[in-house]
Design a protein around this motif. Sequence first.
Motif, mmCIF file in Angstrom:
data_model
loop_
_atom_site.group_PDB
_atom_site.id
_atom_site.type_symbol
_atom_site.label_atom_id
_atom_site.label_comp_id
_atom_site.label_asym_id
_atom_site.label_seq_id
_atom_site.Cartn_x
_atom_site.Cartn_y
_atom_site.Cartn_z
ATOM 1 N N ASP A 67 40.334 50.243 48.506
ATOM 2 C CA ASP A 67 41.114 50.251 47.273
ATOM 3 C C ASP A 67 42.187 49.174 47.360
ATOM 4 O O ASP A 67 43.249 49.388 47.945
ATOM 5 C CB ASP A 67 41.735 51.632 47.066
ATOM 6 N N LEU A 68 41.891 48.009 46.806
ATOM 7 C CA LEU A 68 42.855 46.911 46.841
ATOM 8 C C LEU A 68 44.085 47.196 45.991
ATOM 9 O O LEU A 68 45.105 46.526 46.146
ATOM 10 C CB LEU A 68 42.188 45.610 46.412
ATOM 11 N N GLY A 69 44.013 48.193 45.118
ATOM 12 C CA GLY A 69 45.165 48.592 44.328
ATOM 13 C C GLY A 69 46.325 49.069 45.183
ATOM 14 O O GLY A 69 47.476 49.036 44.748
ATOM 15 N N GLU A 70 46.046 49.490 46.404
ATOM 16 C CA GLU A 70 47.108 49.908 47.328
ATOM 17 C C GLU A 70 47.855 48.727 47.927
ATOM 18 O O GLU A 70 48.825 48.927 48.658
ATOM 19 C CB GLU A 70 46.519 50.748 48.464
ATOM 20 N N PHE A 71 47.399 47.519 47.635
ATOM 21 C CA PHE A 71 48.011 46.323 48.205
ATOM 22 C C PHE A 71 48.438 45.380 47.084
ATOM 23 O O PHE A 71 47.821 44.337 46.858
ATOM 24 C CB PHE A 71 47.019 45.642 49.169
#
Length: 186
Positions: A64-68
């Motif tokens: 989940d790139l949304g966490e970065f």
Amino acid sequence: LPNGLEVDARAPGARFRPEASGIRLGYFSGTPTHQRDFAVVVPALGRLLAEVAAVRLRVLGALDLGEFPELARFADRIERRPLVRWEALRDEIAAVDVCLAPLEIGNPFCEAKSELKWIEAAAAGVPAIASATAPFRAAISDGETGFLAANEAAWYAALRRLVQDAALRRRVGEAARRAVRERYAP
């Protein structure tokens, strides 16, 4: 062999692309449990992406790139790929210039993980940068068959060296492939 991997000593090495196509870093995640592992490399990766426009990131699998959010501004240089069957993984790895294998150093679960990510990259002739966990330290000759990173500065230094030096990428990738054949091939 760790995790039952079979190394095919006859398999071709990585297909190196011309520099004009950019430098592709690869992260190959199997499950959603790798969020904290990937977080280890994000500060150095974000810095490198900001400095070198030719760098691309290929992320395969569940991450989940949304966490970065620090990577959001580079979305046009990040390629998402779905999880693939193990038979296709080698081709995915061979399509990148550098393989990233971050783990949380000191985490007992991560310290117990095998050196499989290095083995997979080495079998394809692709240089890897790995967290300096005990299994990776035992498998990788730092600077010769891969790179070990114990902190953000080491991640950045290894990334920068490999991105700037195609000959180094080839040399380390080939040395890793020879090493993995000697130690793990049937």
